[in-house]
Design a protein around this motif. Structure first.
Motif, PDB file in Angstrom:
ATOM      1  N   LEU A 114      -3.311  -4.591   2.604  1.00 18.60           N
ATOM      2  CA  LEU A 114      -4.285  -4.873   1.545  1.00 18.60           C
ATOM      3  C   LEU A 114      -5.175  -6.077   1.853  1.00 18.60           C
ATOM      4  N   GLY A 154       0.804  -1.214   0.000  1.00 15.85           N
ATOM      5  CA  GLY A 154       0.000   0.000   0.000  1.00 15.85           C
ATOM      6  C   GLY A 154       0.838   1.266   0.000  1.00 15.85           C
ATOM      7  N   GLU A 155       0.361   2.290   0.714  1.00 15.86           N
ATOM      8  CA  GLU A 155       0.988   3.610   0.620  1.00 15.86           C
ATOM      9  C   GLU A 155       2.383   3.656   1.231  1.00 15.86           C
ATOM     10  N   ASP A 175       4.483   2.547  -1.515  1.00 12.95           N
ATOM     11  CA  ASP A 175       4.564   3.604  -2.531  1.00 12.95           C
ATOM     12  C   ASP A 175       5.683   4.590  -2.191  1.00 12.95           C
ATOM     13  N   ASP A 228      -6.637  -3.346  -4.789  1.00 15.50           N
ATOM     14  CA  ASP A 228      -6.351  -1.928  -4.658  1.00 15.50           C
ATOM     15  C   ASP A 228      -5.616  -1.412  -5.899  1.00 15.50           C
ATOM     16  N   VAL A 229      -5.750  -0.130  -6.164  1.00 17.79           N
ATOM     17  CA  VAL A 229      -4.917   0.498  -7.190  1.00 17.79           C
ATOM     18  C   VAL A 229      -3.930   1.443  -6.522  1.00 17.79           C
ATOM     19  N   GLY A 230      -2.836   1.690  -7.211  1.00 22.56           N
ATOM     20  CA  GLY A 230      -1.820   2.592  -6.696  1.00 22.56           C
ATOM     21  C   GLY A 230      -0.850   2.902  -7.809  1.00 22.56           C
ATOM     22  N   PRO A 231       0.153   3.716  -7.497  1.00 25.44           N
ATOM     23  CA  PRO A 231       1.141   4.047  -8.528  1.00 25.44           C
ATOM     24  C   PRO A 231       1.765   2.776  -9.088  1.00 25.44           C
ATOM     25  N   ARG A 232       1.918   2.726 -10.386  1.00 26.51           N
ATOM     26  CA  ARG A 232       2.556   1.555 -10.992  1.00 26.51           C
ATOM     27  C   ARG A 232       4.031   1.513 -10.596  1.00 26.51           C
ATOM     28  N   ILE A 233       4.508   0.320 -10.310  1.00 22.24           N
ATOM     29  CA  ILE A 233       5.899   0.226  -9.843  1.00 22.24           C
ATOM     30  C   ILE A 233       6.854  -0.336 -10.881  1.00 22.24           C
TER      31      ILE A 233
END
Lengths: 342, 342
Positions: free
Chosen positions: A256, A232-233, A236, A263-268
């Protein structure tokens, strides 16, 4: 109470009766009482002394494909247990042997001997077979060393740092000569990491106003290894600070586990690309063939006082669900256990 | 025209004059004409024959930290070039030697010999030094074999499969006994992959109504290796189908290069976790110390006819920006080159 149960030969056990939708709660569990089964040839009866509650169990409560099959509904939960043999029809085990294995969340389990192994109660507290000298310790050992590959002078960041796995991973990274930075959810935990376990720095993610900034100050040379228990964040923020050829050890994603949908988040992948970095998931059973190696090394370090550990112990089988729920509320520092009998 | 420029000793070159915000366009580039510099001791003058346009150059047009520093504004772009030595004050190079190196987007470059190496024009077409026997070929070779580690019988999926890197990676995976599935952006490309390169299956992601379903049909045994040149939603679909201990080779993320800000998407660490899978980014220079190994093997395969290739050749230095832009429109099958002189 416990004595009475032994006398009446009744066995309390805890069922999963519904699948949690988000955060699990007490209604997902039910305690029942059944007679202790008679033993067949080759079987042993094990009195549960301690049982382990672990975050990975949340995944098995979901009805979805994962690395282990889901727990069936209305059946007794299975988890890590340390117990005493109270009756044996198996030549490999004697009454009063202390064993560890994946057994029932119950006062008693029956085993044919295949899912249990004897532990030596003189090496260390028998509870360590569920913690630093058990699954969580081996998880930290193989994840950090085999995937993280820490080198002296490198910076290792650990999320969920005050948990059963994080505390061990961080201390091993210190033994390997790394700068170690922990991320945890209370000041009590961050103090513990720094003052008692020798972490170089620790960040309370719940009170920081800028995790990325605090992390970048705690990691002036960037991040070479990230041992991730949380996702998660928090992850990130870490991903923006990784170094060339950094290694991300994907051990857990507890942030999560209780979400209703992915969940969605910045692509890594772009971060991995521009840093030639890697991320690898694992489960401790990937290293089953090397568990003796890990256990020997961990035991040596514990006996030498090079690895320290803390245990949170809740009393009573009936409190196992609450102890499990507490994992997601950050209640434990170190290993969370449930004491079922003396 | 070309002849006149040689005679007047003027040198056309292409500058980056502004940073693209999303999709690059012609206004980001400008052609200038300057005198050809005189050579100092140890230097050579190289007439550009072919220059290479490559997706990674988009990253260098951004003013951000990446694995290579950004292109400075108002300076000549640098890229892969095959050229002929037309004047030499360096004992290691003679007039008419054919060389490859990272040189200017210009009619002529001056080099002290360090960033160029001679190529043998008899082994294969000199253009291959910018493609299958150059950076893209080595990228495919090391990415697939060192990170992807394909095993016979495994399923390998390749995004951007019809590009300079994807075509090579897919054919090597076939040589290693894998089932190979390509994802590309036109029916012409998917036919090429299957009919000419021997891919087992290929999917046109632009016309499919359900990429995940088509992928799962094309990969009945799941996905063991994913060679990713594209990222974004194509990769999202692949990630849901990976097998236990799958390897994700993060070679490029062209779907994301022209976005104004970092993209969000489904988090992938949970997928890596439950599958004990790994993802690793890389850049070909990570393998600089092994480039001779790669080049020898690729050359052997090309000479034996085991690896095939296709080149798209645009004529004229002035058309280099358009050829570069075409990479993001999917215009090329195989390697995109610009022919600058004969």
């Amino acid at each position: 109470m416990t004595g009475e149960i032994v006398l009446t030969k009744m066995n309390r056990s805890i069922l999963l009766v519904s699948r949690p939708e988000r955060m699990p709660n007490e209604t997902n569990f039910r305690m029942i009482e059944t007679p202790i089964p008679d033993l067949g040839e080759g079987e042993v009866l094990i009195r549960t002394l301690y049982l382990s509650v672990d975050p990975y169990m949340r995944g098995r409560m979901r009805d979805a494909k994962s690395y282990v099959p889901p727990f069936p509904l209305n059946e007794v939960l299975i988890g890590g247990v340390v117990g005493r043999i109270v009756e044996s029809k198996n030549p490999d085990f004697s009454t009063n042997d202390i064993v560890v294995g994946r057994l029932k969340w119950a006062d008693y389990s029956v085993s044919n001997g295949q899912e249990i192994k004897k532990i030596d109660p003189h090496t260390a507290s028998i509870t360590t077979a569920l913690g630093i000298l058990g699954m969580p310790g081996l998880t930290a050992y193989f994840g950090l060393l085999d995937i993280g590959k820490p080198q002296p002078g490198e910076t290792v960041v650990i999320s969920g740092a005050a948990g059963a796995v994080g505390t061990v991973a961080g201390q091993i990274a210190k033994l390997y000569g790394c700068r170690v930075v922990g991320i945890a959810g209370s000041d009590e935990k961050t103090h513990y990491l720094i003052e008692e376990l020798g972490f170089d720095s620790a960040i309370n993610y719940k009170t920081t106003t800028n995790l990325k900034k605090e992390l970048s100050e705690a990691c002036p040379k960037g991040i070479d290894v990230y041992f991730d228990n949380v996702g998660g964040e928090i992850t990130d923020a870490v991903m923006t600070l990784i170094n060339y050829q950094a290694r991300i050890v994907v051990c857990g994603q507890i942030a999560l586990y209780n979400l209703e949908k992915p969940d969605v988040g910045p692509r890594i992948l772009p971060n991995l690309l521009i840093k030639s970095a890697s991320a690898k998931g694992f489960i401790v059973s990937d290293y089953a063939h090397r568990s003796q190696e890990g256990l020997s090394q961990l035991t040596e370090w514990v006996v030498q006082g090079k690895l320290r550990y803390r245990e949170n112990i809740v009393e009573g089988l009936e409190n196992a669900p609450a102890a499990f729920l507490g994992l997601f509320l950050g209640e434990n520092t170190g290993k969370q256990l449930v004491k079922v009998s003396d």
